[in-house]
Design an enzyme around this catalytic site. Structure first.
Site, short mmCIF file in Angstrom:
data_model
loop_
_atom_site.label_atom_id
_atom_site.label_comp_id
_atom_site.label_asym_id
_atom_site.label_seq_id
_atom_site.Cartn_x
_atom_site.Cartn_y
_atom_site.Cartn_z
N HIS A 58 6.75 -7.23 0.04
CA HIS A 58 5.79 -6.37 0.72
C HIS A 58 4.71 -5.89 -0.26
O HIS A 58 4.84 -6.06 -1.47
CB HIS A 58 6.47 -5.13 1.33
CG HIS A 58 7.15 -5.40 2.63
ND1 HIS A 58 8.42 -5.91 2.71
CD2 HIS A 58 6.73 -5.24 3.92
CE1 HIS A 58 8.76 -6.04 3.98
NE2 HIS A 58 7.76 -5.64 4.74
N LYS B 74 4.45 0.06 -0.41
CA LYS B 74 5.67 0.33 0.38
C LYS B 74 6.71 1.05 -0.47
O LYS B 74 6.99 0.65 -1.59
CB LYS B 74 6.24 -0.99 0.92
CG LYS B 74 7.39 -0.79 1.89
CD LYS B 74 7.75 -2.09 2.59
CE LYS B 74 8.93 -1.93 3.54
NZ LYS B 74 8.68 -0.95 4.61
#
Length: 267
Positions: free
Chosen positions: A157, A161
């Protein structure tokens, strides 16, 4: 026929903006409220302008109660810190709730199960249609391959995040454990240092956080003779937003119950 009125909680974030964009094009539902955290600098802005589309006439606001009163269904993509108050507001106003917030604790999940006895809830670690197919394909593969194949999971990600592994990766782990009849004792999270030879039942979870990757998950099955990879790559957050809106439309008219995206998609 009038459209389903959808209140979006966490409307100032990346997912909130994407959901507002999807609702602006929907034939079945429409934005009814856009809730942001108390003290947000963009409170009072038009939600459409903030999402990069034309004005909706609905301002970003921290008034959760007003959002509940003016909505048929709520979608929550805020943060886990305010989750309990959002769930309580949905309960008090008897509003269906789509929960896309990640980082929830076991205690939060227990609250969700209890609340679903009163209101209808869709709770899923990932709202994407493609990711839910990834879950199903992983389950099928694990049932067939688990005795002879080593299993690894990779979650990638964007650098912003905060939770790791992702909620999607953790759900993939649960799918793998159930399908291969293994337990949490068989799971390791990353590797560092010296290890003995890999245990046959081991499932390893790996995490990367870099750049602006929207979301990528791969489940690997290795044998001495071959390797199988099942991968989902999200290219735009609208894939998650579209699923969340489908979930909201699915809940409209339901009285109570706990549902997931398999229920929404009929798979």
């Amino acid at each position: 026929m009038s459209k389903i009125k959808v209140g979006v909680i966490g409307a100032g974030g990346r997912m909130g903006k994407a959901i507002i964009q999807v609702l602006s094009l929907s034939k079945k539902s429409e934005l009814s409220a856009a809730v942001v955290r108390e003290g947000a600098i963009y409170a009072g802005f038009d939600s459409g302008n903030h999402a990069g589309i034309k004005e909706t006439g609905i301002l970003l606001s921290s008034d959760l109660q007003k959002a509940c009163e003016g909505s048929d269904v709520l979608i929550d993509f805020s943060t886990h810190t305010g989750f309990e108050s959002i769930l309580n507001a949905a309960l008090q106003n008897h509003k269906p709730l789509v929960i896309g917030t990640t980082g929830l604790t076991d205690s939060d999940k227990t609250l969700i199960q209890s609340a679903a006895k009163t209101i209808p809830i869709v709770f899923s670690p990932n709202m994407s249609v493609g990711v839910n197919l990834l879950f199903k394909l992983t389950e099928i593969a694990a049932k067939v391959l688990h005795e002879d194949f080593d299993i690894e999971v990779l979650d990638i990600h964007h650098r912003h995040k905060k939770d790791a592994p992702s909620g999607t990766a953790m759900y993939l782990k649960e799918v793998l454990l159930g399908a291969s009849k293994r337990s949490e004792e068989n799971v390791i999270y990353g590797r560092h240092g010296m290890y003995p030879e890999r245990d046959q039942k081991e499932i390893a979870m790996h995490t990367m956080r870099a750049g602006e990757v929207v979301g990528e998950h791969t489940v690997y099955f290795f044998s001495p003779e071959e390797r199988i990879e099942i991968t989902h790559r999200a290219q735009d957050r609208k894939t998650f937003a579209s699923g969340a809106v489908k979930a909201a439309e699915f809940l409209h008219g339901k009285s109570k119950g706990l549902y997931n995206m398999f229920d929404v998609l009929g798979i």
